[in-house]
Design an enzyme around this catalytic site. Structure first.
Site, PDB file in Angstrom:
ATOM      1  N   VAL A   1       4.868  -1.830   0.371  1.00  0.00           N
ATOM      2  CA  VAL A   1       5.661  -1.239  -0.712  1.00  0.00           C
ATOM      3  C   VAL A   1       5.897   0.225  -0.413  1.00  0.00           C
ATOM      4  O   VAL A   1       4.958   0.970  -0.116  1.00  0.00           O
ATOM      5  CB  VAL A   1       4.943  -1.389  -2.076  1.00  0.00           C
ATOM      6  CG1 VAL A   1       5.747  -0.688  -3.173  1.00  0.00           C
ATOM      7  CG2 VAL A   1       4.745  -2.866  -2.422  1.00  0.00           C
TER       8      VAL A   1
ATOM      9  N   ALA B   1       3.552   5.108   0.106  1.00  0.00           N
ATOM     10  CA  ALA B   1       3.699   3.713   0.492  1.00  0.00           C
ATOM     11  C   ALA B   1       2.309   3.082   0.560  1.00  0.00           C
ATOM     12  O   ALA B   1       1.301   3.786   0.527  1.00  0.00           O
ATOM     13  CB  ALA B   1       4.413   3.587   1.838  1.00  0.00           C
ATOM     14  N   LYS B   2       2.261   1.777   0.641  1.00  0.00           N
ATOM     15  CA  LYS B   2       0.980   1.082   0.769  1.00  0.00           C
ATOM     16  C   LYS B   2       1.237  -0.328   1.266  1.00  0.00           C
ATOM     17  O   LYS B   2       2.326  -0.880   1.062  1.00  0.00           O
ATOM     18  CB  LYS B   2       0.246   1.020  -0.576  1.00  0.00           C
ATOM     19  CG  LYS B   2      -1.271   0.893  -0.451  1.00  0.00           C
ATOM     20  CD  LYS B   2      -1.909   2.219  -0.069  1.00  0.00           C
ATOM     21  CE  LYS B   2      -3.429   2.126  -0.051  1.00  0.00           C
ATOM     22  NZ  LYS B   2      -4.047   3.456   0.151  1.00  0.00           N
ATOM     23  N   GLY B   3       0.231  -0.914   1.903  1.00  0.00           N
ATOM     24  CA  GLY B   3       0.377  -2.274   2.399  1.00  0.00           C
ATOM     25  C   GLY B   3      -0.907  -3.044   2.246  1.00  0.00           C
ATOM     26  O   GLY B   3      -1.977  -2.481   1.986  1.00  0.00           O
TER      27      GLY B   3
END
Length: 424
Positions: free
Chosen positions: A68, A113-115
């Site tokens: 995201v 952001a992040k995953g």
């Protein structure tokens, strides 16, 4: 996300819901920029990917992965990747949003952001773990890159995972791209000081907060929830400053010693499969009793949503240092404020990691690397400058440090959004 769920209508008690409440609380302090606030309530981009791999026994297994990108008005997306069986899209959305706020709070030229992958890495062989990592990297490769979105380690990921991610991305673009991830091994373009950076940031901000409260660290009693890289490093640094670590909780349970835990012996044991509860220098108690331990400083450094309203009512801590992301729910935040407990929020308290990730990224582009002393000096200066500015904002408006942090960060984010305008 279910069909009934939209970005602005989260599931009850979710991390994304917590984040949205935090944004709502800062609107009165945004002035004319408030008209852009909906920008913060909607991720710019959310990618869900299938991650199929062939297991060692020949079976084909499928895992669900996410990346995201919340907001990139101030620069490339920045944020970690976590491997955990409870990862959800809403969680990753919230974590990406907190990264947006975090990078702006310390004034780094990044967005958020992040995953994550919904997987238990402990159940995978090393080869299976590599396959999951490489396939996931290939799937999200369409949106990551050194100038667009730079992943990093998070829960259950490390330098080896980052090395595989860097190699996979590099093979797909036809050239070595060290700057696509941070938190890499040193010989692949990693930075000195990165491993301990988040814990160091917790200590630096905590030391300053304690000074302002008139709380002497010598003899101060500290309870640490989450004893991985962040919690253990912070505990070590506080102990070196004369504090007493009286309670530690990790994934195996809770160990308490009112006279102080011997970290030199506890830390190596906590990193084994047996975990902290196998340490013989303290009493093992039920996990809920962790919140009843008499302490001056509480460091939640595990997962989000740990400090509930009930726990906020009973903690004896005078100072809470959020080493984890989103560990305090909004209702608990209010209770702590009413009780006069100072909370140094996650988006500034644990920003040491992303700050040294920024240093790593800069060093990769220049192919010129700094020594650890220089990195720590730069880190401490950035953290202190950011905290002091936020503290002044809190004093000016008579608001909590969390609301002040959001006020400072959201003003920077939305000013960038306003000045860039909308395209097309």
């Amino acid at each position: 996300m279910s069909e009934k769920l939209s970005f602005v209508n989260p599931t009850p008690n979710s991390p994304w819901g917590t984040y949205l409440q935090q944004v709502d609380r800062v609107v009165p302090y945004l002035g004319g920029l408030a008209k852009w606030v909906e920008t913060l309530k909607r991720p710019k981009r959310a990618l869900i990917v299938d991650v199929p791999i062939e297991m060692d026994d020949g079976r084909i297994a499928h895992y669900e992965g996410y990346r995201v990108q919340h907001n990139m008005s101030r620069g490339p997306g920045k944020g970690g990747v976590r491997f955990h069986p409870d990862v959800t899209l809403e969680e990753v959305m919230a974590l990406s949003a907190w990264m947006t706020v975090k990078t702006a709070a310390v004034n780094l030229p990044y967005g958020g952001a992040k995953g994550g992958i919904r997987v238990d890495p402990k159940k995978l062989s090393l080869k299976e773990l590599e396959k999951v990592t490489r396939r996931y990297t290939s799937e999200i490769g369409i949106i990551i890159g050194p100038h667009t979105d730079i992943p990093a380690p998070d829960v259950n990921t490390n330098g080896q995972i980052m090395a595989w991610m860097m190699d996979t991305y590099s093979m797909n673009v036809g050239g070595t791209a060290t700057g696509v991830v941070t938190g890499k091994p040193l010989h692949l373009g990693g930075s000195l000081g990165r491993v301990k950076a988040t814990g160091r940031g917790v200590f630096v901000t905590g030391r300053e907060a304690a000074r302002r409260l008139g709380l002497d660290l010598r003899g101060a009693r500290i309870a640490v929830q989450g004893f991985g890289n962040v919690g253990s490093v912070a505990a070590e640094l506080f102990a070196e400053a004369g504090a007493i670590i009286v309670a530690v909780q990790d994934h195996t349970g809770t160990v308490v010693n009112e006279k102080g835990l011997d970290l030199e012996k506890l830390i190596p044991i906590s990193r084994t499969v047996a975990g902290a509860v196998s340490f013989k220098g303290g009493d093992v108690v039920p996990n809920e009793q962790f919140w009843d331990v008499a302490c001056d400083i509480l460091i939640p450094a595990a997962l989000e949503g740990q400090i509930t309203a009930a726990r906020a009512k009973k903690t004896s801590a005078k100072l809470v240092l959020e080493g984890a992301n989103g560990p305090t729910v909004p209702e608990a935040d209010d209770i702590l404020a009413e009780r006069g407990v100072l909370v140094v929020p996650d988006v500034i308290c644990n920003a040491g990691g992303v700050t040294v990730s920024y240093f790593e990224w800069v060093q990769d582009f220049s192919s010129f690397f700094w020594d650890e002393d220089e990195i720590n000096v730069r880190l401490d200066r950035i953290m202190m400058n950011a905290l002091n500015h936020i503290w002044d904002t809190a004093d000016k408006h008579k608001i909590t440090l969390r609301t002040a942090t959001y006020a400072v960060a959201c003003e920077r984010i939305l000013m960038a959004r306003q000045e860039r305008g909308l395209y097309p």
